[in-house]
Every structure is written in C-alpha cells, then in structure tokens.
Design a protein around this motif. Sequence first.
Motif, short mmCIF file in Angstrom:
data_model
loop_
_atom_site.label_atom_id
_atom_site.label_comp_id
_atom_site.label_asym_id
_atom_site.label_seq_id
_atom_site.Cartn_x
_atom_site.Cartn_y
_atom_site.Cartn_z
N ILE A 267 8.73 -82.93 5.82
CA ILE A 267 8.32 -82.65 5.05
C ILE A 267 7.06 -82.51 3.91
O ILE A 267 5.76 -81.71 3.47
N ALA A 268 7.31 -83.62 3.41
CA ALA A 268 6.24 -84.17 2.16
C ALA A 268 4.12 -84.05 2.95
O ALA A 268 3.23 -84.33 2.88
N PHE A 269 4.10 -84.58 4.55
CA PHE A 269 3.25 -84.43 5.21
C PHE A 269 3.14 -83.56 5.40
O PHE A 269 1.10 -83.28 5.57
N GLN A 270 3.85 -82.60 6.06
CA GLN A 270 3.49 -81.19 6.16
C GLN A 270 2.87 -80.68 5.21
O GLN A 270 2.16 -79.50 5.17
N ASN A 271 3.21 -80.86 3.39
CA ASN A 271 3.09 -80.33 2.24
C ASN A 271 1.16 -80.94 1.99
O ASN A 271 0.21 -80.72 1.65
N ALA A 272 1.45 -81.99 2.46
CA ALA A 272 0.38 -82.47 2.28
C ALA A 272 -1.20 -82.42 3.38
O ALA A 272 -1.98 -82.24 2.62
N ILE A 273 -0.68 -82.10 4.82
CA ILE A 273 -1.36 -81.88 5.38
C ILE A 273 -1.88 -80.16 5.35
O ILE A 273 -3.06 -79.69 4.77
N PHE A 274 -1.32 -79.26 5.19
CA PHE A 274 -1.06 -77.67 5.04
C PHE A 274 -1.91 -77.30 3.89
O PHE A 274 -2.27 -76.66 3.83
N ASP A 275 -1.32 -77.58 2.44
CA ASP A 275 -1.99 -77.34 1.53
C ASP A 275 -3.27 -77.11 1.26
O ASP A 275 -3.71 -76.41 0.57
N GLY B 46 -10.16 -65.77 5.46
CA GLY B 46 -9.20 -66.08 6.76
C GLY B 46 -7.80 -66.01 5.74
O GLY B 46 -7.48 -65.74 5.42
N ILE B 47 -6.97 -65.08 7.36
CA ILE B 47 -5.49 -65.56 6.86
C ILE B 47 -5.26 -66.41 7.70
O ILE B 47 -5.30 -66.07 9.05
N ILE B 48 -3.92 -66.08 7.39
CA ILE B 48 -3.15 -67.51 8.53
C ILE B 48 -1.49 -66.61 8.71
O ILE B 48 -1.02 -66.38 7.98
N HIS B 49 -1.59 -66.03 10.12
CA HIS B 49 -0.73 -65.83 10.75
C HIS B 49 0.87 -65.92 11.07
O HIS B 49 1.72 -66.10 10.57
N GLN B 50 0.67 -67.71 11.27
CA GLN B 50 1.43 -68.36 11.56
C GLN B 50 1.10 -69.86 11.66
O GLN B 50 -0.05 -70.11 12.10
N ILE B 51 2.97 -70.52 10.85
CA ILE B 51 2.88 -72.46 10.49
C ILE B 51 3.67 -72.54 11.37
O ILE B 51 5.00 -72.37 11.05
N LEU B 52 3.28 -73.60 12.48
CA LEU B 52 4.27 -73.82 13.17
C LEU B 52 4.06 -75.22 12.47
O LEU B 52 3.98 -75.48 11.78
N GLY B 53 5.27 -75.71 13.09
CA GLY B 53 4.87 -77.18 12.56
C GLY B 53 4.05 -78.44 12.92
O GLY B 53 3.66 -79.19 12.08
N ASP B 54 3.39 -78.40 13.62
CA ASP B 54 2.10 -79.26 14.08
C ASP B 54 0.78 -78.07 13.67
O ASP B 54 0.23 -78.32 14.78
N GLY B 55 1.08 -77.17 13.08
CA GLY B 55 -0.65 -76.58 13.54
C GLY B 55 -0.44 -74.99 13.09
O GLY B 55 1.12 -74.39 12.57
N PHE B 56 -1.35 -74.86 13.41
CA PHE B 56 -1.24 -72.77 12.54
C PHE B 56 -2.55 -72.29 13.66
O PHE B 56 -3.21 -72.88 13.88
N MET B 57 -2.19 -71.03 13.40
CA MET B 57 -2.91 -69.48 13.89
C MET B 57 -3.67 -68.59 12.62
O MET B 57 -2.38 -68.79 12.19
N ALA B 58 -4.76 -68.82 12.61
CA ALA B 58 -5.49 -68.14 11.39
C ALA B 58 -6.39 -66.94 12.20
O ALA B 58 -7.37 -67.24 13.29
N SER B 59 -6.75 -65.55 11.29
CA SER B 59 -8.31 -65.14 12.17
C SER B 59 -8.97 -65.21 11.23
O SER B 59 -8.06 -65.21 9.18
N PHE B 60 -9.57 -64.46 10.68
CA PHE B 60 -10.77 -63.37 9.90
C PHE B 60 -11.74 -62.76 10.62
O PHE B 60 -11.97 -62.67 11.78
#
Length: 435
Positions: free
Chosen positions: A273-281, A292-306
């Motif tokens: 969790i600490a690693f994910q927060n450090a990355i995603f923040d 842009g906006i993030i539609h989905q945050i997965l454990g190892d990535g996300f989908m965003a749109s502009f």
Amino acid sequence: MFRPHDHFSESLHPEFLRIERKRVGIILGLFIFGSLILPVLHYLAPNLLRNFLNQDQFFTGLVFWWLLFCVFELAIYFRLTYAIKNNLLVPKRILILNIIVEFGLPAIVLYHAIKYDYSLLILEYDGLLFYFLLLMLSAMHLDFKVSAGAGLLAGLGYFLVAFWGIEYLQPEDDVVQLKEIYTMRSFGLFVAGLVAGVVASEIKKRVNNYLNSIEEQKEIESLLGQQLSKDVANELIVHRNDTVGHKVVGSIMFLDIRNFTVMADHQSPEETIAFQNAIFDPLIRIIEKNNGIIHQILGDGFMASFGIAGKNENHAKDSLHAGLEIIEVINHLRTDENGGTTRVGIGLHSGEVVTGNIGNEIRKQFSIAGKNVIMASRIEQLNKNFKTQFLVSGQFVEMLNCKGCFKDLGEVHVKGFDDEVQVYQVGERCSCSKE
C-alpha cells in the motif's frame, strides 16, 4: 448545528449569530420608525399626544429610556457584526441580558406613562402591541426556553405595572373586573411566549436537520472527491437520467506499473500500500493538472482520459504532456525490491469514444467504451514487446500534428483489430506538448 448553545455557558453557533443580528436589526428598525412617526402624529393630531409631550418631566424621561434602549441595541448589533466578521465566539448568556433589557424597558415606559398621564389607557393598546411584537421576534432566538422566559417577563412586567396603576390611580371603575382583565392579559402574554417558543423549537429542528444534511452532503462530496474527479461528478449529475450514450472525441491513456505482481508477492500488505500511494499520488496530481481524469485505478495502473468528461480542444497535447511528466517523475521515484528502478508502460491513443452512466439505480459509474479505448490499452501492452515506456498511435500523432519527437516503430498488428496500427515511441525530451 445549534446544539452547542443549549447551555448558557456555551458559545452561540455562527449561523445563530446571524439570525440574532437580524432580529436586533428589526427591533432597531421599529424603534427608528417609531422615532420618526411620533413627530408626524403630533403634527397631524396634536391632541393625541399632547398630554404626554407637553409634560417636560415625562418627555425627558421617555427620551432618556428610548435613547438608552437604542444605544444598547446598537451595541449588541455591532458586537454581533464584529463577532461574525472575525469568527469570534459569543456566549449564550448574552441573551439573558438582552432579554431583560428588551422586556424591562416597556414596563418602565408604561410606568411613566401611567404616572404622568394619570390614565390606564396606554395599557389597552400600546403596551400590549409592543410586548406582542417583541414576543413574536423572540422566536428568532430559536430557543424554547428563551421565548418562554421572554413571555414570563412580558406577562410579569405587564401584570405588575397594571396592578400598580390600579392602586395608584384608584379608578372609579370596577377594580375587581379591571384586575381580572389585566391578569388575563398578563397570562395571555405568557402564553404568547410559550407559543413563540414552540414555533422557535420547531424552526430550530428544521434548521438543524437542514444544516445536518448540508454537513453530510459535504462529507459525501469530500469522500466522493477522493473517488471521482469533479468533471466525472458533473457528468454523473448532468446526465444522471440519460439512457443513451454520447460520442466524444478525446485522448485515452493507459498506464501499467511493471512487475507489480512480483513485487506485491514479496512485500507485506503495508509495504504494498505504501508503494502504491508513493506511485499514484504524484501521478494523479499530474493527470489532474493537465486537465485529465482518472476513470479506474487498478492495483498496477490506471485508465485516464482527456477531453472526454469536459470539452478540451487541446486534449492530445495535454495527455502527451502528462505522460512525459509521469516518465520524469517515475525516473526519480524509489527502486523496486530487487534494487532496480521502477518502470511503467504508457499507451496513448486518440479517437471517438462512447460515454455514459453505466449501472442501475443502486450504483452508476461514468464509463467510456469503444474500440479506441481498447486500442489505447493494446498500445500500452506493446511497450513490453518494444521494451519501451511510452508509446502512442499514429492516429494520436496525426491529431497532435507534431512528429518531431516521435520514433517511428512501424506498423504493428494489434490483437482484436484487422488493420495494422502505426506505433511511435515518445522521446523523453519531446517538445510537442509545449508548442
């Protein structure tokens, strides 16, 4: 809500201060109006007020108490204004002094009027009217005890002055009947205070419910603000009843953290969790900063749109700039468990997508769909084949209208699509997003 001032030692709620200031302002307005209308009445009907105004001792006393009350109310008004402006705490016990002064003055004025006019006539109309006006305004305290106390003071003051007047004047009328009449009127003033208290209590409940709902709504909005962007929330609200989708042209980004599953298997839940927060923040901040906006945050990535939820003609440039910032940030982040630097894969594609609120009355989600969404996902996956971190489609480059910082990797067959797709690698020092 207004609960904190249920005890006189507690402070008044800021919203209550505004209501109290308005109440005091209304009383001041009535006094100023009365001050202006008395000379007019004396001019139009000299005999109406002659006995009062021609007696210097009574007139001087009336002016004194009148001015004293106005000065007191002005002091209260400006004190409340200052407290509201500077967010100061005001104890509820100030209401006790205010009520005593407001309901003590009529008794003093009635006393002087009876004494110098040598008549009980003022008790018939003026005294009752003034008391009833103050009792009606006492409901603005939004406190049953305060209004009930005001009714008690009004009834007691009227009763004492009336009985003193009867003893002082010794009228020829039926004294017993007069005492009964004034007793009933005094009791009526007390009942009026109780009624004002009931009304105030009911209003207070409704105001409390309203303020509670506002605070709950703010809490929900704050919570949803962590789950949804403002643009997505607006889309959900604007199109909440829509049953059809909308076609929109924009840019779609997929991001994947490389080797995340392997890392998670060798870490504790806290470390993951600490690693994910450090990355995603920082990544979330970058996406939002570039519209842009993030539609989905997965454990190892996300989908965003502009340019999807909110209209943006520069969606391609914004998405490219966001991707470049992400690569720069990732290069300076912590290393993985094997000592290697954290790497990501980014895929960008532009085109028409279908947007809409997908779900039912229990839960809905603002979603984007269509072949161009799938294409963006497939392009991101091609990073593994080319051992790259940032790939874009030929269609994206054409929409961006800038080819100076892209490396042509040729046409590639993409799973699920018949036609091959032109793929480009983005250089880390690409300047297209700045043009």
